[in-house]
Design a protein around this motif. Structure first.
Motif, PDB file in Angstrom:
ATOM      1  N   LEU A   1       0.820  -1.219   0.000  1.00 54.14           N
ATOM      2  CA  LEU A   1       0.000   0.000   0.000  1.00 54.14           C
ATOM      3  C   LEU A   1       0.852   1.266   0.000  1.00 54.14           C
ATOM      4  O   LEU A   1       0.588   2.197  -0.774  1.00 54.14           O
ATOM      5  N   ASP A   2       1.892   1.290   0.833  1.00 55.00           N
ATOM      6  CA  ASP A   2       2.663   2.532   0.929  1.00 55.00           C
ATOM      7  C   ASP A   2       3.547   2.768  -0.302  1.00 55.00           C
ATOM      8  O   ASP A   2       4.127   3.839  -0.453  1.00 55.00           O
ATOM      9  N   LYS A   3       3.642   1.787  -1.177  1.00 51.21           N
ATOM     10  CA  LYS A   3       4.440   1.934  -2.414  1.00 51.21           C
ATOM     11  C   LYS A   3       3.559   2.169  -3.640  1.00 51.21           C
ATOM     12  O   LYS A   3       4.044   2.387  -4.739  1.00 51.21           O
ATOM     13  N   GLN A   4       2.241   2.127  -3.449  1.00 51.66           N
ATOM     14  CA  GLN A   4       1.334   2.357  -4.580  1.00 51.66           C
ATOM     15  C   GLN A   4       1.447   3.815  -5.032  1.00 51.66           C
ATOM     16  O   GLN A   4       1.708   4.709  -4.223  1.00 51.66           O
ATOM     17  N   ASP A   5       1.233   4.025  -6.313  1.00 48.00           N
ATOM     18  CA  ASP A   5       1.307   5.364  -6.879  1.00 48.00           C
ATOM     19  C   ASP A   5      -0.009   6.100  -6.617  1.00 48.00           C
ATOM     20  O   ASP A   5      -0.909   6.140  -7.457  1.00 48.00           O
ATOM     21  N   ILE A   6      -0.125   6.638  -5.415  1.00 49.33           N
ATOM     22  CA  ILE A   6      -1.366   7.304  -5.004  1.00 49.33           C
ATOM     23  C   ILE A   6      -1.060   8.776  -4.740  1.00 49.33           C
ATOM     24  O   ILE A   6       0.010   9.106  -4.239  1.00 49.33           O
ATOM     25  N   SER A   7      -2.019   9.630  -5.032  1.00 47.19           N
ATOM     26  CA  SER A   7      -1.812  11.057  -4.794  1.00 47.19           C
ATOM     27  C   SER A   7      -1.749  11.342  -3.289  1.00 47.19           C
ATOM     28  O   SER A   7      -2.280  10.577  -2.475  1.00 47.19           O
ATOM     29  N   GLU A   8      -1.116  12.465  -2.952  1.00 46.18           N
ATOM     30  CA  GLU A   8      -0.997  12.848  -1.543  1.00 46.18           C
ATOM     31  C   GLU A   8      -2.377  13.091  -0.930  1.00 46.18           C
ATOM     32  O   GLU A   8      -2.628  12.724   0.221  1.00 46.18           O
ATOM     33  N   GLU A   9      -3.264  13.716  -1.723  1.00 42.32           N
ATOM     34  CA  GLU A   9      -4.609  13.995  -1.195  1.00 42.32           C
ATOM     35  C   GLU A   9      -5.329  12.697  -0.850  1.00 42.32           C
ATOM     36  O   GLU A   9      -6.012  12.595   0.180  1.00 42.32           O
ATOM     37  N   SER A  10      -5.190  11.701  -1.713  1.00 42.98           N
ATOM     38  CA  SER A  10      -5.845  10.414  -1.462  1.00 42.98           C
ATOM     39  C   SER A  10      -5.256   9.745  -0.230  1.00 42.98           C
ATOM     40  O   SER A  10      -5.984   9.149   0.574  1.00 42.98           O
ATOM     41  N   LYS A  11      -3.949   9.845  -0.078  1.00 40.05           N
ATOM     42  CA  LYS A  11      -3.301   9.253   1.116  1.00 40.05           C
ATOM     43  C   LYS A  11      -3.858   9.926   2.368  1.00 40.05           C
ATOM     44  O   LYS A  11      -4.106   9.256   3.384  1.00 40.05           O
ATOM     45  N   ASN A  12      -4.040  11.242   2.298  1.00 37.20           N
ATOM     46  CA  ASN A  12      -4.589  11.967   3.447  1.00 37.20           C
ATOM     47  C   ASN A  12      -6.002  11.488   3.766  1.00 37.20           C
ATOM     48  O   ASN A  12      -6.348  11.280   4.938  1.00 37.20           O
TER      49      ASN A  12
END
Lengths: 144, 238
Positions: A56-67
Motif C-alpha cells: 500500500l505505501d508503495k502504490q502510486d497514489i496522490s498525496e490527497e488520497s493518502k490523506n
C-alpha cells in the motif's frame, strides 16, 4: 507520486484503494461513507488501478488520497490508543515539515551563498550636445 | 456454474437473470449513480472508456450497450486488463445481470457479431440491474456502495470457465466436477490491505494535509447539498 487536481478523482482513487481493504476493516467503515464517496466519484473521468506487486505505501497514489485514506482509518478503524499515536505522529511530521520549509525559504539563506561581486555601472543619459559631438567626430574620422 | 458456484447460480435463476454485461470496477461509481451508459454517451460526458467496448466501435460509433447470454464471453470482458503493458495493474472485474423480461422496457438494437449479443441503446437505468457479480473478496465492499436494496451482489470468479448443462446432461464427468469445486479457492490473486499496512501509510501524513482534505470534503458536501434540494444527507460523518 501522482498529483490529482479534481476532487472527484480523489474520491474515486480512494474508493479504488478501499476496495482492497480486508473485509473486517470494510465492516468498520459506515455504509454512508462509501455511498458519499461513490456519489462524489460518479463524475470522475479518471481510471485507477492497483499495482498487484506493490504494498500500500508503495502504490502510486496522490498525496490527497493518502490523506483521505488516513483520515478514514483514523475516524473509523483506529482504536483510542492508535488515534493518540497517529495524532502525535502527524504533529511531529508537521513540525519537521515546517522546519524544512523555514530552512528552504529563510531570507538569510537566499543571500548566504552570494559569491559574485556586482558593481554598479553609472548610466549617463546622452544629451543633444553629446549626440552632435559624436556626429562631428564621425565626419572627421571619415574625411581622414 | 451449478457445480462450482451454486449460490450465484441460484440467485441468477431465481431472479431470471439471463443477460450479462462484463466490465471493470472503475465504472462502478458512475453505473451506481447513472446506470450503464453506452460508449458514445460516456464520451459526450468526457469519460474515458476503459472497458472492452472501446475496441468494438462500428463506424467510430458505439451507441448501444452489449448484453449477452453467454456467461463466458461476458466474463472475458470483466477480466480485461487496462492495457497490454499494464499486466501488473488491476481493477477487479464486474458482471452486471439483467432479466430478459425488462428488455421490452428499453430500446434495443440488433448487433451483427460473432458472439451472441443484444444491444440496448444509450442507457440501461439502474432500476433494471438485478445482479452485480464480483470477486468474492469484493462482495462486502460493493454491497456498501449500493443504495438500492433490490440489487443483489453475489460472488463470482471472473477467471473461471463455466460449464453448461444441456438436454444430454452435464458435459463433463463427475470427477472433473469434484476437482473444479475442490481446486476453486476463489482464485483471488489481488492484493489485500490490512490494518498494519494502512497504519504505516497513515503514519507518514502531516496534520495540515489531513485538515486540508477534511475541509475540502466538508465544502464539497455542503455545496452538493445546496445544489440538490432533495439531498438531506448529513455530511458530518467524520
Amino acid at each position: 507520486m501522482k498529483k490529482i487536481q479534481k476532487m472527484e478523482d480523489i474520491y474515486k482513487e480512494v474508493l479504488t484503494i478501499l476496495a482492497y481493504f480486508n473485509d473486517e476493516l470494510i465492516e468498520k467503515i459506515p455504509a454512508k461513507v462509501f455511498k458519499e464517496l461513490r456519489e462524489l466519484a460518479a463524475d470522475s473521468k479518471a481510471n485507477f488501478y492497483i499495482d498487484t506487486e506493490k504494498d500500500l505505501d508503495k502504490q502510486d497514489i496522490s498525496e490527497e488520497s493518502k490523506n483521505l485514506i488516513s483520515l478514514i482509518y483514523y475516524s473509523f478503524i483506529a482504536d483510542e490508543k492508535e488515534k493518540r499515536e497517529l495524532l502525535k505522529m502527524w504533529n511531529e511530521n508537521e513540525t519537521r515539515y515546517q522546519e524544512i520549509l523555514r530552512e528552504k525559504y529563510s531570507s538569510d539563506r537566499i543571500f548566504q551563498n552570494r559569491t559574485k561581486e556586482t558593481s554598479m555601472i553609472e548610466y549617463k543619459k546622452e544629451t543633444l550636445f553629446d549626440t552632435i559631438k559624436k556626429f562631428i567626430k564621425k565626419i572627421l574620422k571619415a574625411s581622414k | 456454474m451449478l457445480a462450482t458456484n451454486p449460490e450465484t447460480f441460484e440467485i441468477l435463476t431465481k431472479n431470471n437473470v439471463k443477460l450479462f454485461h462484463g466490465t471493470n470496477a472503475n465504472v462502478l461509481p458512475s453505473i451506481l449513480s447513472h446506470g450503464i451508459n453506452s460508449v458514445d454517451q460516456l464520451s459526450k460526458k468526457g469519460i474515458t472508456v476503459s472497458t472492452g467496448e472501446k475496441w468494438s466501435r462500428t463506424n467510430n460509433e458505439r451507441s448501444f450497450i452489449s448484453f449477452t447470454d453467454d456467461l463466458d464471453t461476458a466474463l472475458e470482458y470483466a477480466s480485461i486488463k487496462p492495457s497490454k503493458d499494464a499486466q501488473k495493474e488491476t481493477s477487479f472485474g464486474v458482471l452486471l445481470g439483467i432479466s430478459p423480461n425488462d428488455i421490452t422496457k428499453m430500446k434495443t438494437c440488433t448487433v451483427h457479431s460473432d458472439i451472441p449479443e443484444i444491444g440496448i441503446m444509450d442507457n440501461v437505468p439502474l432500476e433494471y440491474i438485478k445482479v452485480i457479480a464480483v470477486p468474492k473478496s469484493k462482495v462486502n465492499f460493493v454491497r456498501k456502495l449500493i443504495t438500492d436494496n433490490r440489487i443483489i451482489v453475489t460472488p463470482i470468479d471472473t477467471h473461471e470457465k463455466f460449464y453448461y448443462m444441456d438436454s444430454f446432461g452435464i458435459t463433463f464427468n463427475a470427477e472433473k466436477a469434484k476437482e473444479l469445486v475442490k481446486g476453486k479457492e476463489q482464485r483471488d490473486t489481488m492484493p489485500s490491505f490490512n490494518s498494519e499496512k494502512i497504519k504505516k501509510l497513515a503514519s507518514g501524513r502531516i496534520t495540515s494535509g489531513i485538515q486540508d482534505i477534511y475541509k475540502k470534503i466538508q465544502e464539497k458536501i455542503k455545496s452538493r447539498g445546496k445544489n440538490n434540494e432533495k439531498d438531506s444527507k448529513d455530511g458530518r460523518y467524520i
